[in-house]
Design a protein around this motif. Structure first.
Motif: not given
Ligand code: AMP
Ligand code: ZN
Length: 466
Positions: A143-162
């Motif tokens: 969470a940061a400044e009223g936002h919540v963000l997904f931290e992409v670098r934490k998921f090593s398989e990000y980008g595998k589908l595409s």
């Protein structure tokens, strides 16, 4: 129930055509990303609806009508909706309700069945909040400044589908750089709302969900953490589906979100991308209002394999209308028997509808004029939502609005069919009725003909000919 046919599907996740094996063959679970509801569905939006409707029908045919749960969502919280509300001064709820009712009308006109469930994002806010909290607890989101963000670098398989690496994505994407993001690729799960923007209370303040989390939360709630098929347009593969996978897999600790990922290619119009500036942008309603029957639109959408880009052309509309008229007439007095095995086999082969249609052409032109072939044509066509009784209404309604030429052509082709079937009395009846409506036909030996209208031509009488 039919002997189980082996369905094969091209799975974007594994980049190969695979046997479809459901997790539970008593409950096949399918999710398709639905529309953002702020305006009429355009013709491109209709393509996934019709394609995945055929998938739904095929699965029901093979596994049983009650054995398939098909979920397609409505995105009813989105900045495009907020913008429309601001432009028009109308409440958001009015806009989304109206758009949903239009969507139902228009997709019904295209012969699409209602999915089993049509969840609206705004009915699943608590589930989204819970999922976001879970992702924070597990260290995948912050969470940061009223936002919540997904931290992409934490998921090593990000980008595998595409099939993209994170660095490619950063280079190519229009990522929003914001001071509160740890990495430009991190995407929004929750954001603050102010003023007239729709919002809900949450642990991070008053706000609203990001788009991607909707599908993760609704699919988990209605289909479970891991389900069979996830479908959508190829334009959604990145980033939307990539983000859905990241959220769902990290929240549930699962190996996959869905076993099979299906993507339809895009639709163009007369060889060009559909766009308002080119003047070739149509809604489904525009086409229906022009008098193009929904069944004809459906047929055109089915002429091209879903994994190939398709081109909408006037020529195809003509061809579709001609074919459907012929099939309606050929099967007019028949009861459907069973769908033809070759037809099912073609559909089961990665929804090869073009091949399936060619089976129907073969059945309709079989030189034996065997009525059992035509009964099977009828059953096959109905399986994919064509030649349904309702759909055939346009054959008569269109007549009233004019189009005598089309009507005469249709009656003459019916007469020709009767003659082929040696049903002389019926063939003669059509000729006599045309004559009494004031249409004088001169026929040649080869089946070609010309006609003229006599002075007592009566279009109403013509329209009434059965
Ligand atoms: P949207 O409301 O823009 O998110 O789109 C709803 C659905 O329509 C998504 O599944 C998109 O992939 C699909 N879609 C949008 N434009 C096209 C197009 N030109 N051809 C085929 N599918 C499209
Ligand atoms: Zn989605």
């Amino acid at each position: 129930m039919v002997d189980k046919v082996q369905i094969r599907l091209t799975n974007t996740r594994t980049r190969s055509k695979e046997d479809f094996n459901p997790i539970d063959d008593k409950n096949i679970r399918v999710y398709a990303c639905g529309p953002t509801v702020y305006d009429r569905a355009h013709l491109g939006n209709a393509r996934p609806v019709v394609v995945f409707d055929v998938l739904f029908r095929l699965l029901q045919h093979v596994y049983g009508e009650d054995a398939v749960t098909y979920v397609r969502n409505f995105t009813d919280v989105d900045d495009k909706i907020n913008a429309r509300a601001a432009e028009t001064g109308r409440p958001i709820r009015d806009i989304t309700e109206e758009t949903i009712s239009w969507y139902h009308e228009d997709m019904k006109a295209l012969g699409a069945l209602r999915p089993t469930e049509e969840p609206r994002a705004t009915d699943y806010i608590p589930q989204m909040v819970a999922m976001i909290e879970d992702l924070i607890t597990k260290g995948f989101a912050y969470a940061a400044e009223g936002h919540v963000l997904f931290e992409v670098r934490k998921f090593s398989e990000y980008g595998k589908l595409s099939g993209r690496s994170l660095d490619d994505m950063i280079a190519g994407a229009r990522v929003e750089v914001a001071p509160f993001k740890r990495d430009p690729m991190d995407f929004v799960l929750w954001k603050p709302s102010t003023g007239n923007q729709p919002g809900w209370d949450s642990p991070w303040g008053y706000g609203r969900p990001g788009w991607h989390i909707e599908c993760s939360a609704m699919s988990a709630e209605l289909l479970g953490d891991v389900f069979d098929i996830h479908a959508g347009g190829i334009d959604l593969q990145f980033p939307h589906h990539e983000n859905e996978i990241a959220q769902s897999r990290c929240a549930h600790g699962s190996e996959v979100m869905a076993n099979y990922w299906l993507h339809n290619e895009m639709l163009q119009v007369e060889g060009k991308k559909m766009s308002k500036s080119l003047g070739n942008f149509f809604t489904v309603r525009d086409l229906l209002d022009q008098g193009i029957p929904g069944e004809v639109i459906r047929y055109v959408l089915l002429m091209t394999h879903y994994r190939k880009p398709m081109d909408w052309t006037v020529e195809k509309v003509r061809e579709a209308e001609k074919t459907l008229r012929r099939w309606h007439h050929a099967t007019a007095d028949l009861q459907p028997s069973e769908p033809h095995p070759d037809f099912i086999a073609a559909l089961a082969d990665d929804l090869n509808i073009a091949e399936a249609m060619s089976v129907l052409h073969r059945l309709s032109t079989d030189p034996s004029r065997d009525r059992s072939m035509l009964s099977s044509l009828l059953a096959s066509a109905r399986l994919v939502g064509l030649l349904t009784e309702k759909g055939g209404n346009w054959l008569t309604t269109q007549r009233i609005g004019g189009g005598s030429d089309v009507l005469i052509e249709e009656l003459m082709s019916q007469r020709w069919e009767f003659r082929q079937l040696k049903m002389w009395a019926d063939a003669d009846r059509i000729r006599d009725q045309l004559s009494s409506a004031g249409v004088k036909v001169s026929e040649n030996k080869d089946g070609s003909y010309t006609y003229e209208f006599t002075s007592d031509f009566d279009p109403v009488k013509l329209a009434a000919i059965k």
